[in-house]
Design an enzyme around this catalytic site. Structure first.
Site, PDB file in Angstrom:
ATOM      1  CD1 TRP A   1      -2.647   1.855   2.767  1.00  0.00           C
ATOM      2  CD2 TRP A   1      -2.674   1.335   0.040  1.00  0.00           C
ATOM      3  NE1 TRP A   1      -3.316   3.020   2.222  1.00  0.00           N
ATOM      4  CE2 TRP A   1      -3.441   2.826   0.817  1.00  0.00           C
ATOM      5  CE3 TRP A   1      -3.225   0.835  -1.296  1.00  0.00           C
ATOM      6  CZ2 TRP A   1      -4.590   3.322   0.519  1.00  0.00           C
ATOM      7  CZ3 TRP A   1      -4.009   1.958  -1.983  1.00  0.00           C
ATOM      8  CH2 TRP A   1      -4.844   2.967  -1.092  1.00  0.00           C
ATOM      9  N   GLY A   2       2.022   1.078   1.027  1.00  0.00           N
ATOM     10  CA  GLY A   2       2.969   2.301   0.632  1.00  0.00           C
ATOM     11  C   GLY A   2       2.875   2.806  -0.797  1.00  0.00           C
TER      12      GLY A   2
ATOM     13  CE  LYS B   1      -7.598  -0.081   5.738  1.00  0.00           C
ATOM     14  NZ  LYS B   1      -7.872   0.376   4.545  1.00  0.00           N
TER      15      LYS B   1
ATOM     16  CB  ALA C   1      -1.887  -1.578  -2.400  1.00  0.00           C
TER      17      ALA C   1
ATOM     18  CE  LYS D   1      -9.579  -3.143   6.655  1.00  0.00           C
ATOM     19  NZ  LYS D   1      -8.657  -4.178   5.485  1.00  0.00           N
TER      20      LYS D   1
ATOM     21  NE  ARG E   1      -1.899  -6.685   2.996  1.00  0.00           N
ATOM     22  CZ  ARG E   1      -1.671  -6.330   3.054  1.00  0.00           C
ATOM     23  NH1 ARG E   1      -0.246  -6.044   2.389  1.00  0.00           N
ATOM     24  NH2 ARG E   1      -1.743  -5.356   3.802  1.00  0.00           N
ATOM     25  CG  ASN E   2      -5.724  -9.211   7.436  1.00  0.00           C
ATOM     26  OD1 ASN E   2      -5.556 -10.104   8.246  1.00  0.00           O
ATOM     27  ND2 ASN E   2      -6.121  -8.312   6.343  1.00  0.00           N
TER      28      ASN E   2
ATOM     29  CD  GLN F   1      -0.291  -4.353   9.703  1.00  0.00           C
ATOM     30  OE1 GLN F   1      -0.423  -3.420  10.293  1.00  0.00           O
ATOM     31  NE2 GLN F   1       0.560  -5.590   9.682  1.00  0.00           N
TER      32      GLN F   1
HETATM   33  N1  LIG Z   1      -1.767  -3.682   0.795  1.00  0.00           N
HETATM   34  C1  LIG Z   1      -2.326  -3.540   0.508  1.00  0.00           C
HETATM   35  O1  LIG Z   1      -3.320  -3.649   0.056  1.00  0.00           O
HETATM   36  C2  LIG Z   1      -3.597  -1.938   2.158  1.00  0.00           C
HETATM   37  C3  LIG Z   1      -2.700  -1.692   3.004  1.00  0.00           C
HETATM   38  N2  LIG Z   1      -3.182  -0.775   4.147  1.00  0.00           N
HETATM   39  C4  LIG Z   1      -2.735  -0.761   5.566  1.00  0.00           C
HETATM   40  O2  LIG Z   1      -1.206  -0.303   5.367  1.00  0.00           O
HETATM   41  C5  LIG Z   1      -0.788  -0.524   5.760  1.00  0.00           C
HETATM   42  C6  LIG Z   1       1.188  -0.550   5.116  1.00  0.00           C
HETATM   43  O3  LIG Z   1       0.680  -2.193   4.586  1.00  0.00           O
HETATM   44  P1  LIG Z   1       1.284  -2.751   3.115  1.00  0.00           P
HETATM   45  O4  LIG Z   1       2.141  -0.921   2.978  1.00  0.00           O
HETATM   46  O5  LIG Z   1       0.657  -3.109   2.620  1.00  0.00           O
HETATM   47  O6  LIG Z   1       3.071  -2.918   3.672  1.00  0.00           O
HETATM   48  P2  LIG Z   1       3.585  -4.451   3.883  1.00  0.00           P
HETATM   49  O7  LIG Z   1       2.394  -5.764   4.013  1.00  0.00           O
HETATM   50  O8  LIG Z   1       3.310  -4.944   1.816  1.00  0.00           O
HETATM   51  O9  LIG Z   1       4.293  -4.712   4.585  1.00  0.00           O
HETATM   52  C7  LIG Z   1       5.461  -4.944   4.123  1.00  0.00           C
HETATM   53  C8  LIG Z   1       6.428  -3.475   4.459  1.00  0.00           C
HETATM   54  O10 LIG Z   1       7.308  -3.279   5.699  1.00  0.00           O
HETATM   55  C9  LIG Z   1       8.255  -2.956   5.950  1.00  0.00           C
HETATM   56  N3  LIG Z   1       9.518  -3.841   7.195  1.00  0.00           N
HETATM   57  C10 LIG Z   1       9.331  -5.579   6.995  1.00  0.00           C
HETATM   58  N4  LIG Z   1      10.233  -5.057   8.116  1.00  0.00           N
HETATM   59  C11 LIG Z   1       9.697  -3.886   8.740  1.00  0.00           C
HETATM   60  C12 LIG Z   1      10.197  -3.975   9.764  1.00  0.00           C
HETATM   61  N5  LIG Z   1      11.395  -4.600  10.931  1.00  0.00           N
HETATM   62  N6  LIG Z   1      10.362  -2.434   9.921  1.00  0.00           N
HETATM   63  C13 LIG Z   1       9.544  -1.755   9.480  1.00  0.00           C
HETATM   64  N7  LIG Z   1       9.294  -1.619   8.219  1.00  0.00           N
HETATM   65  C14 LIG Z   1       9.514  -3.138   8.241  1.00  0.00           C
HETATM   66  C15 LIG Z   1       8.398  -3.881   4.404  1.00  0.00           C
HETATM   67  O11 LIG Z   1      10.003  -3.248   4.605  1.00  0.00           O
HETATM   68  C16 LIG Z   1       7.839  -3.343   3.751  1.00  0.00           C
HETATM   69  O12 LIG Z   1       7.618  -2.093   3.376  1.00  0.00           O
HETATM   70  C17 LIG Z   1      -0.889  -1.603   6.520  1.00  0.00           C
HETATM   71  O13 LIG Z   1      -1.887  -0.852   8.164  1.00  0.00           O
HETATM   72  C18 LIG Z   1      -2.356  -2.571   6.189  1.00  0.00           C
HETATM   73  O14 LIG Z   1      -3.124  -2.703   7.076  1.00  0.00           O
HETATM   74  C19 LIG Z   1      -3.804   0.128   4.452  1.00  0.00           C
HETATM   75  C20 LIG Z   1      -4.625  -0.319   2.753  1.00  0.00           C
HETATM   76  C21 LIG Z   1      -4.924  -1.121   1.897  1.00  0.00           C
HETATM   77  O1  LIG Z   2      -7.089  -3.648   3.966  1.00  0.00           O
HETATM   78  C1  LIG Z   2      -6.606  -3.599   2.694  1.00  0.00           C
HETATM   79  C2  LIG Z   2      -8.092  -3.058   1.692  1.00  0.00           C
HETATM   80  O2  LIG Z   2      -8.894  -2.382   1.855  1.00  0.00           O
HETATM   81  C3  LIG Z   2      -5.902  -4.257   2.379  1.00  0.00           C
HETATM   82  O3  LIG Z   2      -6.764  -5.354   3.198  1.00  0.00           O
HETATM   83  P1  LIG Z   2      -6.257  -6.917   3.182  1.00  0.00           P
HETATM   84  O4  LIG Z   2      -4.542  -6.683   4.692  1.00  0.00           O
HETATM   85  O5  LIG Z   2      -6.983  -7.867   4.231  1.00  0.00           O
HETATM   86  O6  LIG Z   2      -5.216  -6.953   2.135  1.00  0.00           O
END
Ligand SMILES: NC(=O)C1=CN([C@@H]2O[C@H](COP(=O)(O)OP(=O)(O)OC[C@H]3O[C@@H](n4cnc5c(N)ncnc54)[C@H](O)[C@@H]3O)[C@@H](O)[C@H]2O)C=CC1
Ligand SMILES: O=C(CO)COP(=O)(O)O
Length: 534
Positions: free
Chosen positions: A204-205, A311, A343, A394, A458-459, A487
């Site tokens: 997502w980042g 989240k 994402a 959620k 993913r969950n 998460q």
């Molecule tokens: N992926 C998605 O579709 C969505 C995710 N989110 C939320 O966004 C947030 C971030 O999710 P994502 O970007 O998907 O992350 P991700 O699930 O892809 O997590 C991996 C990230 O964590 C980092 N990481 C791993 N070990 C680490 C450590 N020890 N210290 C710091 N960073 C570390 C990795 O380098 C990578 O950037 C979460 O709270 C997620 O619930 C929200 C909406 C959509």
């Molecule tokens: O928050 C999300 C979609 O809005 C992504 O959810 P997941 O972490 O379960 O993939």
């Protein structure tokens, strides 16, 4: 004026402030004039000390609602009816207030000049006399002084004619055409563009970096074009991930196949990434937030703000938001962005919506400019905590939905899980705040995110595999997510600790069951048993 200045951090004693009012009062005192004064109520009292019977001069300032036909006509009659001097306290064309341009004093003064054929003497901007008065008050030469303002004629033109240097700020009432004014060339111009840093570069980042990077280019008047993205450094095929991102503009590990804008710069040093940043966008798995906060808290620019796309919750016996953690650790206000946003779909520019939770109306607009694109529609609501709680909770429901898929059950059961989950989410939000708004659950962060995560997240995926494979959640996370993080189970634990401390676990059969299945080895079927008993 002194109060206003002190509220924005300038403690200037009232007797050190030179305003057109103080300047005209000096002129009246010196010449023993008897003024007729057309000004607003806030400054009216300043003239009470003078004899105003049989006036020999006319003073017109910003009279606001007193610019009536009657008052304008009376002023006109005094000007045409005798040999009176006409002083005005400025001649600005317009000013900006609450985001809108409003007509300024100059409009009324020019009207009076036109009808009476008496030319006004300007006391105040843009009169060079006014700027020279300021210089002599300070005991300095005009050429050693700088005037900073948003009015190209009144502030910059006037001060430069008096010999000062004039800096035009591209904020407030500045309009693009002012930058190429036919007669005024400012010594320099300054814009108020905000620097944005993204803390996190996962799935997502990286998708958020794509959106933010394109918007900082599009709104280069509002944001610094370059967006720094902190990358938790790791090696991918023998190369540093940050190096790969900066050379190929692709996060090959967490968002492969998507090109990031070239103005997104991957920075592996988190302290360097946030130095001088005005807006910190947090997008990393929530378990890492506290540690990052402690690493950067000494570096945060005063006045910086945060927005969290994370989240999850803090693990505590009380409900503790991640935005609260950020606010308390860094002292920055923290808004949120949550929504139905898988994402990979957003990154492919499939139409999606998101909810911005921000209790400051002006910042809502800034965030909408930063995040809205043609394929990513945002709506801002002033119910930040509900938005954030929806995003966290959620994920627990999505774990339950994955269990249902793992058990091979159909759409009816999944729908029941979503409905019951939504109810528990609402109850939990009310537990946190009575003011939580019902309407927020109908924003993207509510029902919509619940649906997409229960079908495509993913969950859900890992939880389904948990039932089918019998492997542990940790093993499946590593096996199926390629470094991305889960998460939901963690949030179930965080929520369970709150419910437990309040003795209300039985009111939340879905949240409780997910926790017990993930952490206490209860059978997956116990979820349905608990729901049918409740
Ligand atoms: N992926 C998605 O579709 C969505 C995710 N989110 C939320 O966004 C947030 C971030 O999710 P994502 O970007 O998907 O992350 P991700 O699930 O892809 O997590 C991996 C990230 O964590 C980092 N990481 C791993 N070990 C680490 C450590 N020890 N210290 C710091 N960073 C570390 C990795 O380098 C990578 O950037 C979460 O709270 C997620 O619930 C929200 C909406 C959509
Ligand atoms: O928050 C999300 C979609 O809005 C992504 O959810 P997941 O972490 O379960 O993939």
């Amino acid at each position: 004026m002194a109060d206003k200045l002190s509220k924005i951090g300038f403690n200037v004693p009232a007797d050190k402030i030179l305003s057109p009012i103080t300047a005209v009062i000096e002129v009246i005192k010196e010449n023993k004039y008897r003024p007729y004064v057309l000004v607003n109520e806030k400054v009216r009292g300043e003239f009470d000390r003078f004899d105003q019977s049989d006036p020999d001069i006319v003073v017109v300032g910003d009279a606001e609602e007193h610019f009536t036909y009657e008052n304008m006509n009376k002023t006109f009659k005094l000007l045409v009816g005798g040999d009176r001097k006409f002083f005005c306290l400025g001649k600005g064309k317009y000013y900006k207030d609450s985001g809108e341009l409003n007509v300024d004093l100059g409009c009324f003064v020019v009207g009076l000049e036109y009808s009476s054929q008496v030319q006004a003497e300007v006391i105040g901007k843009p009169s060079p006399v006014f700027f020279n008065q300021a210089a002599s008050l300070l005991g300095m030469s005009p050429r050693d002084l700088v005037m900073i303002g948003d009015d190209v004629e009144g502030d910059v033109g006037g001060s430069m004619r008096a010999g000062l240097q004039g800096i035009l700020v591209k904020t407030g009432k500045f309009r693009e055409k002012d930058a190429s004014h036919p007669t005024v060339t400012p010594t320099s111009t300054m814009s108020d563009t905000r620097k944005v840093t993204i803390i996190g570069s996962g799935n997502w980042g990286s998708a958020i970096a794509k959106i933010v990077g394109s918007n900082t280019s599009r709104h280069s008047d509002l944001f610094d074009k370059q967006v720094r993205m902190w990358v938790f450094e790791e090696e991918v095929d023998g190369q540093k991930l940050s190096h790969i991102i900066n050379t190929t503009h692709e996060n090959v590990k967490y968002l492969p196949g998507i090109t990031l804008p070239e103005n997104v710069l991957a920075v592996p040093d988190v302290v360097e990434s946030v130095t001088d940043a005005d807006i910190l966008v947090w997008v990393l798995p929530h378990q890492f937030v506290k540690r990052i906060c402690s690493q950067i808290k000494e570096t945060i620019k005063p006045g910086a703000v945060s927005l969290s796309c994370i989240k999850g919750l803090q693990d505590s016996s009380e409900i503790a938001l991640i935005s609260t953690l950020i606010r308390e650790e860094l002292g920055t206000e923290c808004s949120v962005l949550m929504g139905a946003n898988i994402a990979n779909e957003v990154a492919k520019e499939e139409f999606s919506e998101a909810t911005i939770g921000c209790n400051d109306a002006a910042m809502c607009q800034v965030y909408q400019n930063l995040f809205t694109t043609s394929y990513f529609r945002t709506n801002a609501v002033q119910d930040k905590d509900t938005v954030e709680l929806c995003g966290a909770l959620k994920n627990i429901v999505a774990v339950a939905a994955g269990f249902i898929d793992g058990l091979g059950l159909g759409g009816n059961t999944k729908a029941a899980i979503i409905r019951i989950g939504l109810n528990e989410m609402k109850m939990f939000c009310k537990l946190f705040s009575e003011n939580s708004k019902e309407s927020t659950f109908f924003e993207s962060c509510g029902v919509a995110d619940l649906i997409t995560t229960c079908y495509g997240g993913r969950n859900r995926k890992v939880s389904e595999a948990f039932v089918k494979s019998g492997k542990s959640l940790e093993a499946l996370e590593a096996e199926l997510l390629g470094g991305q993080k889960l998460q939901g189970p963690m949030t179930a634990k965080e929520v369970y600790h709150v419910l437990q401390s309040k003795g209300i676990t039985s009111s939340y059969p879905l949240f409780r069951s997910v926790y017990e299945i993930c952490y206490e080895d209860k059978p997956v079927k116990s979820l349905l048993d608990n729901l049918s008993l409740s």
